[in-house]
Design an enzyme around this catalytic site. Sequence first.
Site, PDB file in Angstrom:
ATOM      1  CG  ASP A  72      -7.255   3.231  -0.944  1.00  0.00           C
ATOM      2  OD1 ASP A  72      -7.652   2.052  -0.849  1.00  0.00           O
ATOM      3  OD2 ASP A  72      -7.414   4.043  -0.021  1.00  0.00           O
ATOM      4  CE  LYS A 105      -4.447   0.854   0.161  1.00  0.00           C
ATOM      5  NZ  LYS A 105      -5.584   0.014  -0.256  1.00  0.00           N
TER       6      LYS A 105
END
Length: 446
Positions: free
Chosen positions: A166, A126
Amino acid sequence: MNAGIEKFMEELKSRTPGESEFHQAVREVVETVWDFYDANPRYKQAKILERMVEPERTILFRVPWMNDLGEVEINRGYRVEFNSTLGPYKGGLRFHKSVNLSILKFLGFEQTFKNSLTTLPMGGGKGGSDFSAKGRSDNEIMRFCQSFMTELCRHIGPNTDVPAGDIGVGGREIGYLFGQYKRIRNEFTGVLTGKGLGWGGSLIRPEATGFGAVYFVQHMLKEMGKELKGMTVSVSGFGNVAWGAIKKIDELGGKVVTISGPDGYVYDPAGISGEKIDYLLDLRATNNDVVAPYVEVFPGSSFFPQTKPWVQKVDIALPCACENELDENDARTLVANGCFLIGEVSNMGCTAGAVNYFLDNKVTYAPGKAVNAGGVAVSGLEMSQNSMRYNWTREEVDERLHIIMHDIHETCQKYGREGNYINYVKGANVGGFVKVADAMLALGLV
Ligand code: 2IT
């Protein structure tokens, strides 16, 4: 309280002080896999859990750029390469003012389990930045993305690490990031997913998180002998994920009555369907991060400032916004008002108190790493298509997404069944853990 778990958590906290979101995500996993871990000495001897909570690599970097007034701005960039046991690091980039290392570590940790559940060959990672697009011009967003990728491009690659979107990173940002990567590396490869259809993207990727979540909820309902048709649903958020979920619920005959933003929530008793769903895209394109204007466009709806939608009476609740957006009080209110199914679509959308309330009271609840896995699953399918230099049809991608969500539900049942109740938290965590843990054992001490 289990002394082994508490000792594990104390050690983690002393190594990672202040990372409260990361501790929360780890605790949830450790609490559910501990018995299984304890019963399998080969995992314990190899310190699999201790290794899993330490990212393989964490990259922090400066992102300098110039705003439209000619002023210098500095943001911080991150990529947490958490676990590459099952495949290249895979996971989104979040651009939001709240981004810090704790949040990206919690997301990267969860991503590893989620990606394992998809059955596709993807590790977990991430990244992102504390940059916010709110109030920024398109040119400013482009300059920021280019500066961010100028540094990130040396760390990623189609066989190494494949970021995606995201919160705050959608098709526009992926375009600017991909353009800069392509220019610097002189390579047109599947290094990012969520690309536009005309330049390497996959059909259904924009809808995938929301569609997949609704397919998963359909399996949960089927298990209870119910169906989505005729159900009233509250959704939070108004971004890409909420949009996809609402679209699919509407198509299947459910009625979504709420959306929300940082400014409050909208209640639309007539249901959000047709042009109202398209309007969410317009709202997002304003870069203002508010939902209040909805009520001016669609009469009959009301706006409630600075509150969350969980006070409305619904059958099903789908948090689709951000972490810890539904707490124990919200959980009690929802259930007291007759809500019987909570599908967490946001990553760690429920606080630990809310999750424990659902589990203790045997309320049907499934965690984000199972429910929202359709997004990264279709990213995995985008990678496959890029490798083949070929595009599947909408039907082919959707069918694969259906199969994947079905299989994740099966895995949750296999490891989470407790009599008539399915503990989806345990099912998803143990199911995700076993595959990564076995592969880590096979790959030796690396
Ligand atoms: O949380 C997630 O799974 C995502 N933001 C999607 C990640 C991806 O690589 O598609």
